[in-house]
Design a protein around this motif. Structure first.
Motif, PDB file in Angstrom:
ATOM      1  N   THR A   1       0.817  -1.214   0.000  1.00 21.46           N
ATOM      2  CA  THR A   1       0.000   0.000   0.000  1.00 21.46           C
ATOM      3  C   THR A   1       0.849   1.261   0.000  1.00 21.46           C
ATOM      4  O   THR A   1       0.524   2.243  -0.650  1.00 21.46           O
ATOM      5  CB  THR A   1      -0.935  -0.002   1.226  1.00 21.46           C
TER       6      THR A   1
ATOM      7  N   ASN B   1      -0.472   6.354   3.699  1.00 21.88           N
ATOM      8  CA  ASN B   1      -1.459   5.604   2.925  1.00 21.88           C
ATOM      9  C   ASN B   1      -2.357   4.697   3.755  1.00 21.88           C
ATOM     10  O   ASN B   1      -3.398   4.248   3.275  1.00 21.88           O
ATOM     11  CB  ASN B   1      -0.755   4.753   1.871  1.00 21.88           C
ATOM     12  N   ALA B   2      -1.922   4.378   4.973  1.00 20.87           N
ATOM     13  CA  ALA B   2      -2.710   3.453   5.793  1.00 20.87           C
ATOM     14  C   ALA B   2      -2.348   3.665   7.256  1.00 20.87           C
ATOM     15  O   ALA B   2      -1.286   4.214   7.573  1.00 20.87           O
ATOM     16  CB  ALA B   2      -2.438   2.011   5.377  1.00 20.87           C
TER      17      ALA B   2
ATOM     18  N   ASP C   1      -2.709   1.635  11.221  1.00 17.43           N
ATOM     19  CA  ASP C   1      -3.088   0.527  12.095  1.00 17.43           C
ATOM     20  C   ASP C   1      -3.372   1.121  13.470  1.00 17.43           C
ATOM     21  O   ASP C   1      -2.479   1.664  14.122  1.00 17.43           O
ATOM     22  CB  ASP C   1      -1.935  -0.492  12.167  1.00 17.43           C
TER      23      ASP C   1
ATOM     24  N   GLU D   1      -9.804   7.650  12.685  1.00 23.99           N
ATOM     25  CA  GLU D   1     -10.424   7.083  11.484  1.00 23.99           C
ATOM     26  C   GLU D   1     -11.120   8.173  10.671  1.00 23.99           C
ATOM     27  O   GLU D   1     -11.086   8.150   9.430  1.00 23.99           O
ATOM     28  CB  GLU D   1     -11.410   5.985  11.872  1.00 23.99           C
TER      29      GLU D   1
ATOM     30  N   LYS E   1      -7.311   6.627   3.428  1.00 24.23           N
ATOM     31  CA  LYS E   1      -6.337   5.676   3.963  1.00 24.23           C
ATOM     32  C   LYS E   1      -7.002   4.329   4.256  1.00 24.23           C
ATOM     33  O   LYS E   1      -8.175   4.263   4.643  1.00 24.23           O
ATOM     34  CB  LYS E   1      -5.735   6.202   5.281  1.00 24.23           C
ATOM     35  N   ARG E   2      -6.238   3.279   4.087  1.00 23.80           N
ATOM     36  CA  ARG E   2      -6.674   1.987   4.618  1.00 23.80           C
ATOM     37  C   ARG E   2      -6.592   2.060   6.136  1.00 23.80           C
ATOM     38  O   ARG E   2      -5.614   2.579   6.669  1.00 23.80           O
ATOM     39  CB  ARG E   2      -5.778   0.862   4.115  1.00 23.80           C
TER      40      ARG E   2
ATOM     41  N   ALA F   1      -3.479  -7.081   5.293  1.00 22.86           N
ATOM     42  CA  ALA F   1      -4.204  -5.864   5.668  1.00 22.86           C
ATOM     43  C   ALA F   1      -3.768  -4.647   4.868  1.00 22.86           C
ATOM     44  O   ALA F   1      -4.577  -3.753   4.603  1.00 22.86           O
ATOM     45  CB  ALA F   1      -4.031  -5.600   7.164  1.00 22.86           C
ATOM     46  N   PHE F   2      -2.499  -4.606   4.481  1.00 21.49           N
ATOM     47  CA  PHE F   2      -1.989  -3.418   3.792  1.00 21.49           C
ATOM     48  C   PHE F   2      -1.389  -3.787   2.441  1.00 21.49           C
ATOM     49  O   PHE F   2      -0.317  -3.326   2.048  1.00 21.49           O
ATOM     50  CB  PHE F   2      -0.972  -2.691   4.671  1.00 21.49           C
TER      51      PHE F   2
ATOM     52  N   GLU G   1      -2.473  -4.138  -1.772  1.00 22.19           N
ATOM     53  CA  GLU G   1      -3.415  -3.848  -2.850  1.00 22.19           C
ATOM     54  C   GLU G   1      -3.285  -4.965  -3.883  1.00 22.19           C
ATOM     55  O   GLU G   1      -2.224  -5.563  -4.029  1.00 22.19           O
ATOM     56  CB  GLU G   1      -3.072  -2.506  -3.514  1.00 22.19           C
TER      57      GLU G   1
END
Length: 294
Positions: free
Chosen positions: A148, A228-229, A231, A244, A252-253, A273-274, A276
């Protein structure tokens, strides 16, 4: 012989492969569960968070472009180097989490084994989540996983080492780069992990470790347009909700916080999870008379 002076360890951030102090020069006291002073840890600022993102973005091209096999070798090297410093981490984890020496040793051993686990998955996850798709027509249709990008990781608050490794290792195993916010209460094992990463062939910037007030550092990361993401494992319910919302600004993821037993088999959930999925169509006729690819 005169008594030696105690040599206290100076803990620093790990950003871009270097060990800077906090940009503001601030520190905060780290204490054990009996309120005994352990050390001063850097109190990261928003500027430190932005610097870490810049370092992670700069490292992303080279790290994501490396072969999965090479990434696996490097993750295994981290396990090797941790094994050599096992006693130090047993002491730090025991102090950080209020564990006996034997329980802390079990935690450190599990963390070392987890690096080996993810090292073995680097060149296999593509076969699990990718492959050739059946299509009606003279085409090859191939799906492959790709990283990602830059991932902000809020490490678990209570599991300062095994939990940290469990959320960090799968992020970099799949070719992403990471900006990690260590456990606010027990940051020292994370900062020492930075010293291991610096000597384990991990390119500078692939992992960046910040310490301080989780909410203070996480807010600019969640809103950062070049992240980009994220956790959210180490966030409480209220903070996770706010982050969030901020993360939605550039789509973002988001991996939401959930109860996790870090001592259990980690599975492949965090590996995927991350990632594509990239799908490519290719006409079979252009590959030769037989229509097969080699």
């Amino acid at each position: 012989m005169s008594e030696r002076l105690t040599v206290f360890k100076t803990y620093k951030l790990y950003v871009g492969g270097k060990f800077p102090r906090s940009e503001s020069g601030r520190v905060y006291e780290v204490r054990d569960n009996k309120d005994k002073w352990l050390a001063n840890a850097p109190l990261s600022s928003r500027k430190d968070a932005r610097d870490a993102v810049v370092a992670a973005r700069k490292a992303f091209g080279g790290w994501s472009g490396a072969t999965a096999y090479n990434r696996g070798q490097i993750l295994y090297r981290i396990a090797e180097m941790l094994e050599g410093r096992r006693d130090q981490f047993v002491r730090e984890v025991a102090d950080a989490e209020g564990l006996s020496k034997s329980k802390a040793a079990a935690v450190v051993d599990a963390a070392i084994d987890r690096w080996v686990w993810y090292a073995g998955w680097t060149d296999k996850i593509a076969q699990v989540v990718g492959g050739a798709n059946p299509v009606a027509g003279p085409y090859f249709n191939l799906s492959t996983p790709e990283p990602t990008g830059v991932v902000a990781v809020l490490a678990p608050q209570e599991s300062s080492f095994l939990g940290l490794v469990s959320v960090l290792a799968p992020v970099i195993a799949t070719g992403n780069t990471a900006v990690v916010i260590a456990s606010e209460k027990a940051p020292l094992p994370a900062l020492s992990l930075g010293e291991v990463l610096a000597t384990s062939d991990v390119p500078g910037g692939v992992v960046n470790i910040l310490t301080g007030r989780t909410a203070e550092i996480a807010a600019p990361l969640a809103a950062h347009q070049d992240v980009n993401a994220i956790d959210l494992t180490g966030a409480d319910a209220d903070l996770a909700r706010d982050l969030e919302i901020a993360a939605a600004d550039n789509l973002k993821r988001v991996l939401r916080p959930q109860p996790v037993d870090f001592s259990a088999d980690p599975g492949t959930h965090r590996l995927t999870a991350f990632l594509e999925t990239k799908t490519v169509w290719h006409p079979t006729g252009s590959l030769g008379a037989s229509g097969s690819a080699y």
